[in-house]
Every structure is written in structure tokens, then in C-alpha cells.
Design a protein around this motif. Structure first.
Motif, PDB file in Angstrom:
ATOM      1  N   ILE A   1       0.849  -1.197   0.000  1.00 19.51           N
ATOM      2  CA  ILE A   1       0.000   0.000   0.000  1.00 19.51           C
ATOM      3  C   ILE A   1       0.881   1.243   0.000  1.00 19.51           C
ATOM      4  CG2 ILE A   1      -1.689   1.310   1.335  1.00 19.51           C
ATOM      5  CD1 ILE A   1      -2.770  -1.355   2.387  1.00 19.51           C
ATOM      6  N   SER A   2       0.657   2.117  -0.983  1.00 16.84           N
ATOM      7  CA  SER A   2       1.468   3.330  -1.083  1.00 16.84           C
ATOM      8  C   SER A   2       0.733   4.566  -0.564  1.00 16.84           C
ATOM      9  CB  SER A   2       1.897   3.564  -2.536  1.00 16.84           C
ATOM     10  OG  SER A   2       0.763   3.716  -3.384  1.00 16.84           O
ATOM     11  N   HIS A   3      -0.606   4.513  -0.534  1.00 16.48           N
ATOM     12  CA  HIS A   3      -1.371   5.648  -0.003  1.00 16.48           C
ATOM     13  C   HIS A   3      -2.587   5.105   0.726  1.00 16.48           C
ATOM     14  CE1 HIS A   3      -3.248   9.544   0.423  1.00 16.48           C
ATOM     15  NE2 HIS A   3      -4.345   9.064  -0.143  1.00 16.48           N
ATOM     16  N   PHE A   4      -2.848   5.686   1.901  1.00 16.94           N
ATOM     17  CA  PHE A   4      -3.969   5.237   2.725  1.00 16.94           C
ATOM     18  C   PHE A   4      -4.611   6.459   3.368  1.00 16.94           C
ATOM     19  CE2 PHE A   4      -5.730   3.922   6.817  1.00 16.94           C
ATOM     20  CZ  PHE A   4      -6.514   2.836   6.450  1.00 16.94           C
ATOM     21  N   ASP A   5      -5.949   6.545   3.272  1.00 14.93           N
ATOM     22  CA  ASP A   5      -6.627   7.711   3.832  1.00 14.93           C
ATOM     23  C   ASP A   5      -8.045   7.310   4.230  1.00 14.93           C
ATOM     24  OD1 ASP A   5      -6.504  10.808   4.153  1.00 14.93           O
ATOM     25  OD2 ASP A   5      -8.415  10.431   3.151  1.00 14.93           O
ATOM     26  N   LEU A   6      -8.596   8.009   5.190  1.00 21.27           N
ATOM     27  CA  LEU A   6      -9.975   7.806   5.608  1.00 21.27           C
ATOM     28  C   LEU A   6     -10.780   9.067   5.340  1.00 21.27           C
ATOM     29  CD1 LEU A   6     -12.279   6.267   7.000  1.00 21.27           C
ATOM     30  CD2 LEU A   6     -11.381   7.061   9.203  1.00 21.27           C
ATOM     31  N   GLY A   7     -11.503   9.072   4.228  1.00 21.34           N
ATOM     32  CA  GLY A   7     -12.455  10.131   3.914  1.00 21.34           C
ATOM     33  C   GLY A   7     -11.887  11.515   3.733  1.00 21.34           C
ATOM     34  N   GLY A   8     -10.556  11.656   3.621  1.00 19.19           N
ATOM     35  CA  GLY A   8      -9.974  12.989   3.589  1.00 19.19           C
ATOM     36  C   GLY A   8      -9.594  13.505   2.212  1.00 19.19           C
ATOM     37  N   ASP A   9      -9.298  12.611   1.265  1.00 18.91           N
ATOM     38  CA  ASP A   9      -8.894  13.062  -0.071  1.00 18.91           C
ATOM     39  C   ASP A   9     -10.031  13.834  -0.732  1.00 18.91           C
ATOM     40  OD1 ASP A   9      -6.492  11.827   0.310  1.00 18.91           O
ATOM     41  OD2 ASP A   9      -6.962  10.056  -0.878  1.00 18.91           O
ATOM     42  N   PRO A  10      -9.747  14.974  -1.361  1.00 16.16           N
ATOM     43  CA  PRO A  10     -10.817  15.784  -1.957  1.00 16.16           C
ATOM     44  C   PRO A  10     -11.531  15.059  -3.090  1.00 16.16           C
ATOM     45  CG  PRO A  10      -8.665  16.583  -2.642  1.00 16.16           C
ATOM     46  CD  PRO A  10      -8.414  15.570  -1.572  1.00 16.16           C
ATOM     47  N   LEU A  11     -12.803  15.392  -3.275  1.00 21.37           N
ATOM     48  CA  LEU A  11     -13.641  14.744  -4.282  1.00 21.37           C
ATOM     49  C   LEU A  11     -13.714  15.556  -5.567  1.00 21.37           C
ATOM     50  CD1 LEU A  11     -16.787  13.640  -2.222  1.00 21.37           C
ATOM     51  CD2 LEU A  11     -15.075  12.127  -3.212  1.00 21.37           C
ATOM     52  N   SER A  12     -13.703  14.859  -6.689  1.00 21.20           N
ATOM     53  CA  SER A  12     -14.139  15.415  -7.966  1.00 21.20           C
ATOM     54  C   SER A  12     -15.358  14.604  -8.374  1.00 21.20           C
ATOM     55  CB  SER A  12     -13.048  15.305  -9.030  1.00 21.20           C
ATOM     56  OG  SER A  12     -11.993  16.197  -8.778  1.00 21.20           O
TER      57      SER A  12
END
Length: 385
Positions: A90-101
Motif C-alpha cells: 500500500i502506497s497511499h492510505f486515507d480515511l475520507g480525507g482526499d478531496p472529491l471530484s
């Protein structure tokens, strides 16, 4: 005799000289082939083999407990992800934080005319509940044509105004063509490139019936592109039957609607959460149908198109035929998007063309009580195809 011999020697030299000059002036590269003579090719085993490669794969992962509630306390080490059976880093892990398009795809067909007043009120839900403070959205309407009403913007007022002023179109419903436009628009948004540059989560939000009429695009083709572009599809199913009932509230006679024109409700006893975690409606295995659609892009999926699209990309389909309103469905989707894990990896050990199966498992002690939903995979076509 001496003169004759001398003349012969001179003639022989004259005939020989052009060949000498030609040899001296010949090009250093290979000569062009003579007409009718086949050009020799290098042996096949010396030619470079064509390989396909994906730089980064992103997948949204939804985790719920036995009661159907979202689980928010997991970390990257709690997940195991495989690509065609090969464990990935896994190179990137986030919980609901990455911005949406997000592309909001709205059916404007006269078939759902009684529901349009409700649809026109959904703008503030999209901007406040789904987009969030860092999100952006575009608005596309479709009937017999596909119309880009608003390009990507962070301006909530513009989005809400376009939805509030949504006009009624013709009776057609080119759903797959509209989905293709939405996926293409999302493909141009900043992609994830590395752990420190996760990019934007790409979401296609559809408010529509499950029926397509007259599209040139095939559902499997659209889903294949959506998977490669890491687009997650969510849909709110609009019901022709419900529209007819609202248009004629005093008419108590049973309404007859052609099969497949509205999404079927979940099985009795299945809680109406954003997805049936078993990915099944009736006797239809949606996961198998999603994989089949992507592998056989020229064959149409006749039923459950919106459910299949959501399953193929890790999203969810929420029907509104019974007691779930359009507003409630959008609110549920917004809640899921902001409580969802985003996992990225660079595929290793599996770069072959064809279908790649993604499996996401949780490796902590109480994993058996948790239910995981992620997209089932992606399809890599060879450059020739």
C-alpha cells in the motif's frame, strides 16, 4: 598486333571502371530490396514483447460491522490487498480525507416529469453533504441528448442553481452515453501519482432510471474505462412507477411498467443500507455480472445496469421505489464517502493483459465480524486492442 592488344586492354578497363566507381560511391546503409524480393525480418524471438502497465491503482474500501455501521478505526496495516493473487504494498492510505471530484449525472427525460421537482431540490445536498469543503463538481443532464450544464467548479451556488433550473427534456434516456461523458470528464481530473500526491477521488453520481435507450456506448465499455480511471459510481434509482403514482395520486389502479424500467427493491429482510454487502439482488450475483460486463464489453447487460455499475467500481446503488426518498439516498451516499478508506498501490508481479482481480481483506483479530466492500478489479487491454 600490338595495337590490337592495346585497344582490347583499354576497352576492358572502360567496362570495369563504372563498377569500381559504383562500389566506391555505394551508401553505407542497406540497399533497398529489389522488386518482387521479400524483405527478411528478424526472428520472432528477438522482437520486444509488448507489456501493459498501470502506474497506480486506487480503490475505495467501505468497512461495516455486523450492525451495518461504518468502521472508522482501521489503519493501513490492518488491510491486505492482492492483485491477481499477488500481495501488494500500500502506497497511499486515507480515511475520507482526499478531496472529491464529482460529476452529477441527472436524467431530465419527460418519463420522470413528476419527480423533477424533487430532483431540482437536491443541489444543496450535493454541495453540503457529498462534496464537502474541498470538493468540486460538474453537472450533466441527459435524455435523447447529453448536455454538459456546468463544468467542474468549487462554487456551490453555481451547482445548486443549475440543478434548481433543470429543464425537462425529451422522452429518451441515453444513460450509457451520459455515463461515458461523465467518466471522460473525471479522467481529466488530477490523478494520484505518489503517496504525497494522492490526487482527487473521482465519483460519478447518477440520478436516473435503470433504463437505457439509444446509446452508442456499451455498459461494459464504460465500466472498463471507469475502472482504469479509478472512477467510483454511485446511483440513486428513480422509479417510473413512483413517478406515475405521484402524477396521478387519485388513481388507485395497479400500474404496469415494462420489465427493467426501474431497479428492483432489495430482498425482504435485507437492511436498506447503501449496499447489500452480499452484492446480490434476488438471484442475480452482481459481482459476477460486473466482471462479465467488463470482460465482454460488446454484450449488453439487460437488467440491473445501475447496480452492476456500482458493484464494478466499488460504489453503491440506492433505489427509491419504497420508503427511501431521493434526499435520504443522497445523504446516505455522502455519509459513506466521508467515512470511506482510500487505498492505492503500484501493481507488482502482475502486469499481464486481461482482467485483474482485486481482493481486499482485513487481517486483524475481529475481522470475521467486519464486512468489506471494494471494487472487484480492472481490465487491461493490449495496445493492439
Amino acid at each position: 598486333m600490338g595495337r590490337i592488344a592495346g585497344s582490347l586492354i583499354i576497352l576492358l578497363l572502360l567496362f570495369a571502371l563504372p563498377g569500381v566507381f559504383a562500389w566506391a560511391q555505394s551508401p553505407s546503409g542497406p540497399l533497398p530490396p529489389k522488386p518482387g524480393v521479400e524483405v527478411q525480418l528478424p526472428p520472432k524471438d528477438t522482437q520486444a514483447k509488448v507489456k501493459v502497465h498501470v502506474a497506480l491503482v486506487n480503490t475505495p474500501v467501505t468497512v461495516r460491522d455486523g450492525r451495518g455501521d461504518m468502521v472508522h478505526n482501521l489503519e493501513a496495516r490492518d488491510f491486505q490487498i492482492t492483485d491477481n493473487g499477488v500481495a501488494q504494498q500500500i502506497s497511499h492510505f486515507d480515511l475520507g480525507g482526499d478531496p472529491l471530484s464529482m460529476v452529477i449525472l441527472l436524467q431530465t427525460s419527460s418519463r420522470i416529469e413528476p419527480l423533477l421537482p424533487q430532483v431540482r431540490k437536491t443541489g444543496i445536498l450535493f454541495t453540503q453533504t457529498v462534496m464537502g469543503p474541498t470538493g468540486e463538481a460538474a453537472v450533466v443532464g441527459f435524455n435523447d441528448s447529453v448536455d454538459k450544464l456546468q463544468d467542474f467548479t468549487t462554487n456551490a451556488d453555481l451547482i445548486e442553481n443549475h440543478i434548481a433550473q433543470l429543464g425537462q427534456g425529451t422522452s429518451g434516456s441515453k444513460l450509457y452515453d451520459a455515463m461515458a461523458v461523465g467518466v471522460e470528464m473525471l479522467s481529466g481530473r488530477p490523478p494520484a501519482t505518489a503517496a504525497d500526491k494522492p490526487g482527487r477521488r473521482r465519483v460519478l453520481m447518477i440520478l436516473s432510471e435503470a433504463t437505457d435507450a439509444g446509446s452508442e456506448a456499451k455498459l461494459g465499455e464504460v465500466l472498463r474505462q471507469a475502472q482504469l480511471a479509478s472512477v467510483t459510481i454511485y446511483s440513486v434509482g428513480l422509479s417510473t412507477t413512483r413517478a406515475q403514482l405521484q402524477a396521478k395520486p387519485k388513481d388507485t389502479r395497479p400500474q404496469i411498467t415494462p420489465p427493467g424500467t426501474f431497479p428492483l427493491p432489495p430482498q425482504p429482510g435485507v437492511p436498506q443500507t447503501p449496499t447489500s454487502e452480499e452484492n446480490r439482488y434476488g438471484n442475480i450475483d452482481l459481482m459476477a455480472a460486473a466482471v462479465w460486463a467488463v470482460q465482454h464489453i460488446h454484450d449488453q447487460v439487460k437488467d440491473h445496469a445501475l447496480e452492476v455499475a456500482a458493484t464494478a467500481t466499488g460504489g453503491a446503488h440506492l433505489p427509491t421505489f419504497k420508503d427511501r426518498s431521493i434526499e435520504k439516498a443522497i445523504d446516505e451516499i455522502g455519509g459513506e464517502l466521508h467515512s470511506q478508506y482510500t487505498i492505492s498501490y503500484t501493481p507488482t508481479g502482475s502486469d499481464a493483459a486481461g482482467y485483474h482481480e482485486i481482493k481486499v481483506n482485513i487481517v486483524r483479530k475481529n475481522a470475521k465480524n467486519l464486512k468489506v466492500r471494494a471494487r472487484p478489479g480492472y481490465y487491461l487491454a493490449t495496445p493492439e486492442s
